[in-house]
Design a protein around this motif. Structure first.
Motif, PDB file in Angstrom:
ATOM      1  N   HIS A 107       0.820  -1.216   0.000  1.00 29.00           N
ATOM      2  CA  HIS A 107       0.000   0.000   0.000  1.00 29.00           C
ATOM      3  C   HIS A 107       0.851   1.262   0.000  1.00 29.00           C
ATOM      4  CE1 HIS A 107      -3.591  -2.359   0.534  1.00 29.00           C
ATOM      5  NE2 HIS A 107      -3.163  -2.875   1.672  1.00 29.00           N
ATOM      6  N   SER A 113       3.386  -1.749   4.638  1.00 28.36           N
ATOM      7  CA  SER A 113       2.077  -2.382   4.640  1.00 28.36           C
ATOM      8  C   SER A 113       1.929  -3.200   3.363  1.00 28.36           C
ATOM      9  CB  SER A 113       0.960  -1.337   4.735  1.00 28.36           C
ATOM     10  OG  SER A 113      -0.316  -1.949   4.655  1.00 28.36           O
ATOM     11  N   ALA A 115       0.421  -5.774   0.869  1.00 32.37           N
ATOM     12  CA  ALA A 115      -0.903  -6.320   0.570  1.00 32.37           C
ATOM     13  C   ALA A 115      -0.823  -7.760   0.073  1.00 32.37           C
ATOM     14  CB  ALA A 115      -1.606  -5.449  -0.473  1.00 32.37           C
ATOM     15  N   ARG A 116       0.165  -8.070  -0.763  1.00 37.65           N
ATOM     16  CA  ARG A 116       0.345  -9.412  -1.301  1.00 37.65           C
ATOM     17  C   ARG A 116       1.830  -9.649  -1.507  1.00 37.65           C
ATOM     18  NH1 ARG A 116      -4.298  -9.396  -0.344  1.00 37.65           N
ATOM     19  NH2 ARG A 116      -6.087 -10.154  -1.579  1.00 37.65           N
ATOM     20  N   LEU A 137      -7.402  -7.747  -5.010  1.00 35.63           N
ATOM     21  CA  LEU A 137      -7.007  -6.414  -4.556  1.00 35.63           C
ATOM     22  C   LEU A 137      -8.213  -5.499  -4.420  1.00 35.63           C
ATOM     23  CD1 LEU A 137      -3.836  -5.942  -6.806  1.00 35.63           C
ATOM     24  CD2 LEU A 137      -3.955  -6.804  -4.451  1.00 35.63           C
ATOM     25  N   ASP A 138      -8.013  -4.397  -3.714  1.00 31.94           N
ATOM     26  CA  ASP A 138      -9.038  -3.369  -3.599  1.00 31.94           C
ATOM     27  C   ASP A 138      -9.144  -2.615  -4.918  1.00 31.94           C
ATOM     28  OD1 ASP A 138      -9.402  -4.043  -0.936  1.00 31.94           O
ATOM     29  OD2 ASP A 138      -7.951  -2.561  -0.237  1.00 31.94           O
ATOM     30  N   TYR A 143      -1.000   1.072  -5.758  1.00 33.35           N
ATOM     31  CA  TYR A 143      -0.138   0.097  -5.101  1.00 33.35           C
ATOM     32  C   TYR A 143       1.303   0.304  -5.560  1.00 33.35           C
ATOM     33  CZ  TYR A 143      -4.231  -2.681  -3.667  1.00 33.35           C
ATOM     34  OH  TYR A 143      -5.406  -3.115  -3.102  1.00 33.35           O
TER      35      TYR A 143
END
Length: 546
Positions: A107, A113, A115-116, A137-138, A143
């Motif tokens: 992020h 942070s 995310a993956r 994902l959001d 990203y």
């Protein structure tokens, strides 16, 4: 792997074998066709490289060609890189072993942070290129990503997901680029584009040029380096095309733009050969033999671009046309106007046309792609329907006399095909149509007319033509043909011959196009400025100066 045989040097046996390989029988590069084309067997990834390299043995930075992302979806991004510690060597300086590559998507730019994260394999069969389709994902967010292998960490890339399908974003800013001949100059426009606040970059073709590049880089005129002699020949084999991508991606400005923005790419002719049409080459090479070259070009294109698995080629065939969405604001129908087109009528240059250009049997897109486009418009719920494609769509007369010369390589040479597309847009109720184009090394802005020969006819959409990044060298603001073209084409609103790119801001009420140009590319460091800006209103198509 050393590949030296060019089609012009093929043995009689190889030429005879090539002529017996029909287009539909040439199904894969994993068998005999590959052996014919490249004098080497190219199995599917993994079958020839069961052993895995201990990445700690990689003694030089393998991420010399940078990182890239592409084709953003609401819940997914595609990440790309390639391991090449010695990019100007045929094998990139890598052994013929697969390599484990770790990747992270975060992020924040500091990766506090994450995310993956995961591991992908880089296979020698694909020149150690790496692609990761990250899912879950959001939607609608930025990203950051990077790769790691052994002790080496790539540079950081920035990407984004598309908005949710039901979202109605207030704006989208895209950039359109095309035509980057390495030997014609520096890729300075990319340096400025890397700093721009855009959501996506659409590359409209001629990412690569097949022509020879001499030891000083052509008009770059290097005095501090010498390029290897292997670049000083036309690209014909898989090795040639792979090396040429390495040369182009060695440009730091191109790498910077890829790292900063997700790209959506489509090709034109020079990624394979100038002005080819379907399986018809530019010159008198047999079509079956040309398909061997096309297979090499398509494979190298996929290996070196941020494209998803559905775009992976099978022999000389590659499904590049595809559809993306930006919520309910925009639908992108990315076209391929090279692979399926009929051969050019009356030659591929500027000609006074005959009746063949109106033959309904001739096509620019092929029947399947045309149906896909028109069906997509009928189903579209987007405010803006954007068509990124390659060659000039609007009528472009070159003379004030009648009949005027037209470009047989552009849609003017396929008028029946263009008529079907425009009729399909009107039947589908497409009110806000925008065509994005490259190819011609100039910036144009056109109103797309119902009848191009009648200035009073309805305006069905707009066409924005991005000038070249470098092709054509420095160029001029006002080309010698300016007065003729502007008078011969009343629907032409803008014409500029400098290098650069165009940004388009799509909004709920209007779209704005800014033509960004640089004064020179034959030396580095040029500033950028806006040559002109135009707007078109929602529900009232037609370009007006901003």
């Amino acid at each position: 792997m050393t590949i030296t045989a060019h089609p012009t040097q093929h043995s009689p046996e190889l030429r005879a074998a090539a002529r017996h390989i029909g287009r539909r029988r040439f199904l894969t590069l994993t068998g005999a066709a590959a052996a014919l084309a490249f004098a080497v067997d190219l199995p599917a990834a993994g079958t020839a490289s069961a052993a895995t390299l201990d990445a700690r043995r990689i003694s030089a930075d393998p991420f010399t060609l940078g990182v890239a992302s592409g084709d953003p979806l609401p819940d997914s991004v595609l990440l790309w890189s390639r391991l090449a510690p010695a990019p100007f060597q045929p094998d990139g300086g890598m052994p013929a072993l697969r390599v484990a590559v770790q990747w992270e998507l975060a992020h924040d730019e500091g990766f506090t942070s994450v995310a993956r994260r995961g591991t992908a394999l880089a296979y020698p069969e694909f020149n150690h290129s790496v692609r990761v389709e990250v899912t879950g994902l959001d939607s609608g967010r930025v990203y950051y990503y990077r790769f790691r292998t052994g002790t080496w960490i790539s540079g950081t890339g920035r990407t984004r997901t598309a908005p949710a399908p039901t979202a109605a974003p207030s704006a989208l800013t895209l950039a359109a680029v095309s035509c980057q001949a390495y030997a014609d100059g520096y890729f300075t426009p990319y340096r400025h584009l890397a700093r721009d606040d855009v959501d996506i970059v659409l590359h409209l073709g001629d990412y690569l040029y097949e022509y020879a590049v001499n030891s000083v880089g052509g008009y770059r005129n290097y005095t501090d380096r010498t390029l290897p002699a292997l670049f000083n020949r036309e690209t014909l084999t898989l090795e040639d095309y792979r090396l040429r991508y390495a040369l182009f991606k060695s440009d730091p400005d191109l790498r910077a733009a890829h790292a900063q923005h997700p790209f959506v790419v489509t090709w034109d002719d020079h990624e394979t050969e100038n002005n080819y049409a379907g399986d018809t080459p530019e010159n008198s090479v047999p079509p079956e033999e040309f398909l061997l070259r096309r297979a090499a070009a398509y494979r190298a294109y996929w290996e070196n671009q941020p494209l998803r698995l559905p775009q992976r080629p099978t022999g000389p065939d590659m499904r590049l046309y595809r559809r993306l969405h930006w919520g309910r604001l925009a639908q992108f129908d990315i076209l391929d106007t090279r692979q399926y087109r009929s051969n050019q009528a009356y030659g591929d240059g500027s000609q006074i046309p005959g009746p063949e250009i109106d033959d309904p049997a001739r096509t620019m897109t092929g029947a399947a792609q045309e149906r896909w486009l028109l069906d997509g418009w009928r189903d579209s719920t987007a405010l803006w329907n954007v068509v990124p494609q390659q060659v000039t769509f609007s009528q472009r007369k070159f003379d004030l006399t009648e009949p005027s010369r037209l470009s047989m390589d552009a849609w003017d040479g396929y008028r029946a095909s263009r008529r079907r597309v425009l009729d399909g847009a009107r039947a589908a109720g497409v009110d806000n149509l925008m065509v994005l184009t490259g190819d011609v090394h100039v910036g144009y802005a056109f109103d797309i007319k119902e009848n191009f020969d009648d200035p009073a006819s309805a305006t069905l959409g707009t066409e924005i033509v991005a000038t070249s990044v470098a092709s054509g060298r420095d160029g001029v603001d006002r080309p010698a043909t300016y007065d003729t073209y502007m008078k011969a084409n009343p629907h032409l609103r803008f014409f500029n011959g400098r290098r650069g790119y165009v940004t388009v801001a799509l909004g709920q009420q209007r779209a704005r196009a800014d033509f960004r140009t640089v004064p020179y590319v034959t030396r580095p460091g040029a500033p950028v400025s806006t040559a002109a800006s135009f707007v078109t209103e929602v529900g009232a198509q037609g370009l007006t100066p901003a």
